[in-house]
Design an enzyme around this catalytic site. Structure first.
Site, short mmCIF file in Angstrom:
data_model
loop_
_atom_site.label_atom_id
_atom_site.label_comp_id
_atom_site.label_asym_id
_atom_site.label_seq_id
_atom_site.Cartn_x
_atom_site.Cartn_y
_atom_site.Cartn_z
N GLN A 251 3.83 9.46 26.55
CA GLN A 251 4.10 8.93 25.21
C GLN A 251 3.24 9.60 24.15
OE1 GLN A 251 6.88 6.85 24.89
NE2 GLN A 251 6.85 7.71 26.95
N HIS A 254 4.70 12.54 22.19
CA HIS A 254 5.77 12.30 21.23
C HIS A 254 5.33 12.55 19.79
CE1 HIS A 254 9.47 10.84 22.96
NE2 HIS A 254 8.85 10.02 23.76
N GLU A 319 5.81 -1.55 23.18
CA GLU A 319 7.18 -1.03 23.31
C GLU A 319 7.51 -0.82 24.80
OE1 GLU A 319 9.74 2.87 21.77
OE2 GLU A 319 7.56 2.95 21.84
N HIS A 320 6.67 -0.06 25.50
CA HIS A 320 6.83 0.17 26.94
C HIS A 320 5.64 -0.44 27.68
CE1 HIS A 320 8.60 3.79 24.89
NE2 HIS A 320 9.61 3.49 25.67
N ASP A 353 13.65 6.20 29.90
CA ASP A 353 14.01 6.99 28.73
C ASP A 353 15.36 7.69 28.90
OD1 ASP A 353 12.08 6.53 26.86
OD2 ASP A 353 10.94 8.35 27.23
N HIS A 412 31.38 -32.77 -1.42
CA HIS A 412 31.43 -32.69 0.05
C HIS A 412 31.90 -34.03 0.63
CE1 HIS A 412 29.20 -28.99 -0.41
NE2 HIS A 412 29.06 -28.84 0.91
#
Length: 422
Positions: A251, A254, A319-320, A353, A412
């Protein structure tokens, strides 16, 4: 890679980029120009930002055929197999319209309807990922979205990467345009002479794409405003340091703002993993990017026991999340916040992934506390169904009218009583 003993307050720094005032102003101007000038604005911005001179933005069948010729056949087969896995997983998420009828004859329920259209943004350049095409398009396909539009910035040669076009064709995308940036988001949201507007926009992009998605939200739906990638590895002394380090770096490469974290009650594993990270960094092609992520946004946290380690993971809401411990499956029930959970030694994050099937579009920056991966429901609407029986109406009309008057809404109440009088 720094090692810290957990205290009450974690020191981890996260990167949250909401853009500068100048970037936001630039995006707003681009959107206004696309809304007023349509295709002419798209072509001008493509010339300005991508260096491509186009006469037609739409990808032709000939370009798809050429992409297949330029792309390795064995990789096309891998993409097909991955697409099958992803489609199968998302088919399990499909929910059907349902109804029930109670004792007094009232029918209630929920109608599931796919969106009419969706737009998928695919980044260009070094971030042109065929996997992102599959992950964004296939849930929409499974949901039943009839019109799926893909946009992506062309290279200076006016073409899209072969892998992206092959993945789009395998996923079944029939409408692809060579346009990117905030201008592409504006076109998807509001339409031009060539591109009809869509109901929802998904897919990652740079800060200008993210800001444009934020600007058009409300006129059109979006998936999320994603931040840099994150991974947390929860491990004990049974984990292999070299494998943990490799997963952390998967990661970190990235983005220089990516976050890679090891949480463990084992000081020995912490020290050996830190050494392995340094060793592996030196041979990594994207060393400069990964090193900055490791130095600025990553850490190893040593806890007093596994219970505290799980608490740290839930606080981070990554996230992961990889669980590399003895009895890893038994720990899952205590994990409350994570976008995707990878269980056991052989469930390395890249498996998810690319190939396993679950979606890799995941909540970042701690938003796993309240949000979910991209899924079939994101491309469907729910309509409530209400068919009241006469018996139920007579039983409850006075209660409904009283509730309406409690809120000061006389019309109403009268709408109910008009039927009662009949």
């Amino acid at each position: 890679m720094r090692i810290e003993t957990v205290t009450q307050e974690l020191s981890l720094k996260r990167s949250v980029d909401s853009g500068t005032e100048q970037q936001r102003a630039a995006v707003q101007q681009i959107i206004r120009t696309v809304r007023s000038d349509g295709d002419a604005a798209l072509l001008a911005y493509t010339r300005q930002f991508d260096g491509a001179e186009l006469s037609d933005m739409r990808v032709t069948p000939e370009e798809i055929a050429e992409a297949y010729q330029a792309f390795p056949k064995e990789m096309a087969e891998v993409i097909k197999e991955a697409a099958g896995n992803i489609s199968l997983f998302h088919q399990k998420q499909l929910r059907q319209t349902w109804t029930y009828t109670d004792q007094n004859g009232t029918m209630l329920g929920q109608k599931m309807t796919p969106l009419d259209s969706a737009g998928v943004y695919v980044p260009g350049g070094t971030a042109a990922y065929p996997s992102s095409v599959l992950m964004n398009v296939l849930p929409a396909k499974v949901a039943g979205v009839k019109r799926i539009v893909m946009v992506s910035p062309p290279g200076s040669d006016g073409r899209l990467p072969a892998g992206v076009l092959v993945a789009a064709d395998i996923a079944g995308v029939e409408e692809i345009y060579k346009v990117g940036g905030a201008q592409a988001v504006a076109a998807l949201a509001y339409g031009t002479e060539t591109i009809e507007p869509v109901d929802k926009i998904t897919g990652p992009g740079n800060i200008y794409v993210a800001l444009a998605k934020r600007e058009v939200f409300g006129d059109v739906d979006i998936d999320m405003i994603a931040g840099p990638s994150e991974i947390v590895v929860l491990a004990d002394e049974t984990a292999y340091p070299a494998e943990v380090a490799a997963d952390l770096l998967s990661q970190a490469e990235h983005d220089p703002r990516a976050s890679s974290v090891l949480v463990t009650p084992s000081r020995k594993l912490a020290e050996e993993t830190a050494a392995e990270v340094e060793k592996q960094l030196k041979s990594l092609p994207r060393e400069e990017i990964a090193r900055k992520a490791i130095e600025d946004y990553s850490a190893i946290y040593v806890t007093k026991d596994m219970q505290e380690a799980v608490s740290v993971v839930n606080q981070l809401a990554p996230e992961h999340l990889e669980i590399m411990t003895e009895g890893a499956l038994s720990i899952v029930e205590n994990i409350r916040h994570a976008g995707a959970i990878f269980i056991g030694r052989f469930s390395s994050e890249p498996i998810g992934d690319y190939f396993a099937g679950p979606n890799h579009v995941l909540p970042t920056n701690g938003t796993a506390r309240f949000s979910s991966p991209l899924n079939v429901d994101d491309f469907m609407k729910k309509s409530s169904l209400i068919m009241y029986s006469e018996t139920a109406f007579r039983e409850n009309a006075d209660k409904v009218a009283a509730f309406a008057r409690l809120e000061g809404l006389e019309a109403h109440a009268r709408a109910v009583e008009a039927r009662k009088e009949q």
